[in-house]
Design an enzyme around this catalytic site. Structure first.
Site: not given
Ligand code: IFM
Length: 444
Positions: A293, A295
């Protein structure tokens, strides 16, 4: 302009507590988030996931939206308290909800990627010590085995844990997430037991159940950069990277914890006896893929008055509504590093996305240009990485819908579909339209 090949998986993602609601329906018991969100001051505006976006009751319509979006895959998670509302008590009704969702997805031609744990630990497990109790590994295995037995035939790939850094350090050391403890030793124990339960669950699926369904784990990785070249800031960046990234990457891929960090943590932790001799062999079990993940990057500087000797520092990058740097170049650097230092497994970007302050126009449109640019820039980075042979096998946009953003409640909107939380109506944002086009043409 190069295209994504036919095998590349475009998807979108959610998690149980963030979208389902139905907190007391279908035999579900309470999770740590039901309890935590009720403590004044823990979640913005006193928001809870009681109703969330009512996906529990609206999942059929939601699957139709996913189908219209045209993605290959949908990633969601299973609420443990729906499956085992009490220790050792199985709830078939809870399992049937996920079977129905899976059937609906398969009928729509969408491959399900299923996460076992995305943070909604049952309260009964918390009351027995939660992840700081080594028995949590046993409880997690009981839950995983039941999910594997009942659901494996419908599932395209399994993820054991989502972002162990959040469910351990952010939850037991920093106290920002449920259960809100602030103890470093507890954070380390929780991290270790979560990783151990990952290894045991992979062994269970592959060895005991002889399943060939691909399985992996998802880490949230944040590449850290030093604010200056000073010696102090180089210590800061080493520690930020150790705490956020290496403490999880090293045991999974190298079968050891980074010793510089063990050294640093030993200033605050009495003993490391909770790490048993065979544990690291289990944690570093072979998987089929690796989930990342991504970001944002982090800029850090030395802070001698903090436990880990670093703090976040000023950065002039453009920011999302979370205050996170938009940093697609650093995303690429992260993947190069994973390839060089850790693994050749296929990588799935299991989450990537951004929150912005969206405005719903009277005609139902949402012109979220910044989110659209964010996703274009990051998908372009993935395409470039693949042109360079980095073997990124798929990309899952976070999130399909605006939803319960943990301690930020419903204030931060990550969705490519806007949700009116009063009426539960869903609206296409411009970013969803753009993503649909990217998926259809397989080009950015
Ligand atoms: O909403 C979360 C998700 O649950 C886990 N990864 C980060 C997202 C955005 O903060």
């Amino acid at each position: 302009m190069s295209q994504f090949n036919k095998e590349f998986i475009f998807g979108t993602a959610t998690s149980s507590y963030q979208v389902e609601g139905g907190f007391n329906e279908g035999g579900r018991s309470l999770s740590i988030w039901d309890t935590f969100s009720r403590i004044p001051g823990k979640v913005f505006n006193g928001d809870t996931g009681d109703v969330a976006i009512d996906h529990y009751n609206r999942y059929k319509d939601d699957v139709q939206l996913i189908k219209e979006l045209g993605v290959d895959s949908y990633r969601f998670s299973i609420a443990w308290p729906r499956i085992f509302p009490q220790e050792g008590v199985y709830n078939e009704e809870g399992m049937n909800f996920y079977k129905s969702l899976l059937v609906e997805l398969l009928e729509a031609g969408i491959k399900p990627m299923v996460t076992l744990y995305h943070w909604d630990l049952p309260m009964w497990a918390y009351e027995k010590g939660g992840w700081i109790n080594r028995d949590s590994v046993k409880w997690f295995l009981e839950f995983s085995e039941k999910c594997f037995i009942e659901l494996d035939e419908y599932v395209d790939s399994w993820i054991t844990h989502n972002e162990p850094w959040c469910s351990s350090f952010l939850s037991y050391h920093q106290g920002v997430h449920a259960p809100g403890h602030t103890n470093m030793e507890e954070g380390l124990k929780a991290a270790h037991h979560i990783l151990l339960s990952h290894g045991e669950a992979v062994k269970l699926l592959k060895e005991k159940l002889q399943s060939t369904t691909p399985i992996g784990i998802t880490l949230n990785l944040t590449p850290a950069y030093a604010a200056t070249d000073s010696y102090n800031d180089r210590i800061a960046v080493n520690n930020a990277d150790g705490y956020t990234n290496r403490w999880f990457l090293d045991p999974i891929f190298k079968g050891s914890y980074p010793l510089d960090m063990v050294n640093l943590f030993s200033n605050y932790v009495h003993d490391f006896d909770f790490i048993k001799p065979e544990d690291l062999k289990t944690i570093s079990v072979d998987c089929d893929f690796f989930g990342i993940n991504y970001y944002s990057r982090a800029i850090v500087e030395y802070a001698g008055n903090t436990n880990l000797l670093y703090n976040g520092a000023y950065s002039d990058y453009k920011k999302t509504a979370m205050g996170w740097d938009v940093s697609p170049r650093e995303f690429k650097e992260l993947i190069y590093r994973i390839r060089q230092d850790y693994t050749n497994l296929p990588i799935y970007i299991t989450e990537n996305g951004s929150a912005y302050n969206d405005v719903l126009e009277v005609d139902g449109s949402i012109h979220d240009q910044e989110r659209t640019e964010y996703l274009e820039e990051h998908i372009t980075a993935v395409r470039e990485l693949n042109d360079e042979g980095m073997n990124v096998a798929g990309y899952f946009l976070w999130s399909l819908f605006d939803n319960f953003e943990w301690s930020f409640g419903y204030e931060k909107r990550f969705g490519i579909f806007y949700v009116d939380f009063e009426t539960q109506q869903r609206f296409w944002k411009d970013s969803a339209k753009r993503y649909k086009e990217i998926v259809r043409t397989r080009t950015v």
